[in-house]
Scaffold this active site. Sequence first.
Site, mmCIF file in Angstrom:
data_model
loop_
_atom_site.group_PDB
_atom_site.id
_atom_site.type_symbol
_atom_site.label_atom_id
_atom_site.label_comp_id
_atom_site.label_asym_id
_atom_site.label_seq_id
_atom_site.Cartn_x
_atom_site.Cartn_y
_atom_site.Cartn_z
ATOM 1 N N ARG A 50 0.834 -1.194 0.000
ATOM 2 C CA ARG A 50 0.000 0.000 0.000
ATOM 3 C C ARG A 50 0.874 1.251 0.000
ATOM 4 O O ARG A 50 1.949 1.272 0.590
ATOM 5 C CB ARG A 50 -0.872 0.036 1.254
ATOM 6 C CG ARG A 50 -1.773 -1.171 1.442
ATOM 7 C CD ARG A 50 -2.472 -1.086 2.782
ATOM 8 N NE ARG A 50 -3.341 -2.237 3.033
ATOM 9 C CZ ARG A 50 -4.039 -2.403 4.145
ATOM 10 N NH1 ARG A 50 -3.968 -1.508 5.113
ATOM 11 N NH2 ARG A 50 -4.799 -3.472 4.298
ATOM 12 N N ASP A 52 0.092 5.325 1.091
ATOM 13 C CA ASP A 52 -0.931 6.126 1.750
ATOM 14 C C ASP A 52 -1.418 7.264 0.869
ATOM 15 O O ASP A 52 -0.834 7.558 -0.183
ATOM 16 C CB ASP A 52 -0.395 6.695 3.068
ATOM 17 C CG ASP A 52 -0.204 5.624 4.128
ATOM 18 O OD1 ASP A 52 -0.815 4.547 4.010
ATOM 19 O OD2 ASP A 52 0.569 5.869 5.077
ATOM 20 N N TYR A 113 12.140 3.189 -0.711
ATOM 21 C CA TYR A 113 11.397 4.444 -0.672
ATOM 22 C C TYR A 113 12.372 5.611 -0.698
ATOM 23 O O TYR A 113 13.493 5.512 -0.168
ATOM 24 C CB TYR A 113 10.550 4.546 0.598
ATOM 25 C CG TYR A 113 9.250 3.782 0.556
ATOM 26 C CD1 TYR A 113 8.071 4.389 0.120
ATOM 27 C CD2 TYR A 113 9.197 2.448 0.945
ATOM 28 C CE1 TYR A 113 6.877 3.687 0.082
ATOM 29 C CE2 TYR A 113 8.002 1.738 0.915
ATOM 30 C CZ TYR A 113 6.847 2.362 0.480
ATOM 31 O OH TYR A 113 5.661 1.663 0.443
ATOM 32 N N ARG A 198 7.396 7.775 6.764
ATOM 33 C CA ARG A 198 7.073 9.169 7.080
ATOM 34 C C ARG A 198 7.404 9.502 8.533
ATOM 35 O O ARG A 198 7.846 10.619 8.842
ATOM 36 C CB ARG A 198 5.598 9.443 6.778
ATOM 37 C CG ARG A 198 5.289 9.438 5.278
ATOM 38 C CD ARG A 198 3.796 9.540 5.026
ATOM 39 N NE ARG A 198 3.241 10.745 5.624
ATOM 40 C CZ ARG A 198 1.944 10.922 5.853
ATOM 41 N NH1 ARG A 198 1.075 9.957 5.544
ATOM 42 N NH2 ARG A 198 1.511 12.030 6.384
#
Length: 258
Positions: A50, A52, A113, A198
């Site tokens: 996933r 966000d 990421y 994050r």
Amino acid sequence: MRYFLHLAYDGSRYHGWQVQPGTLTVQAEVDWALRQVLRQPELYTVGSGRTDSGVHARHQVAHFEAALPAALQDESLLLYRLRRSLPPDIAPLAVHPVGEQVHARFDAEARTYEYHVLSRPDPFRRDQALLVDRPLDLDALNAAAATLVGQRDFTTFSKVKGGENHYVCYCYEAGWTATVTGLVFRIRANRFVRGMVRLVVGTLLDVGRGRLTPGEFQQLLWSLSRVEAGGAAPARGLFLSKVEYGPGIVPDSVAARF
């Protein structure tokens, strides 16, 4: 037959990757386009993971099962049809067959990421990077990031209601690089828990601003206490940049593109 679809997207206007009732998601758009192009109304995709709301992807992977019409056996034609059916902020990049048991999520061996930080305003990247117009200590940022490498419990940097069975990840690399326009944080691991990147970035930025030392950051990681972490960095600077699989799953000619 099962296929892998590699794609990229600007997540600015989407409520994340995963299908959710009554809201716009990337997966819903991709599923709709595949159903229209292949004329198979029951088709659905399974993503490698996933992202966000507001998070982007330079390289996402999803699998789907379908019987491709003879006219669409050619990859370039299928991609062309998908591009015509998808909105311009979602780009199909490659499609190829995989084994019947290959799973986009469970067979992924590593994911990377990136988080992009700007040191000066850029109107063309306002939805793709975070503006931090005060100097950040790059040495301190990298000293703190280095403590993430290895097998670690990331409970501190996970959402309270993440729904995870465990919070242990093996982080292969984590570090910051200076660019002409600011900084890029890159982290590669075998898996990520919900909200992890994050929250890591938000707390690392406190190190870069001098509010925390690298040693204090490490103590936060070891504390396994969610309340000790800094605030989550905004979604707009985050990109899923690469998904990796073991030998033989993705053709070398495709893997070389990412």
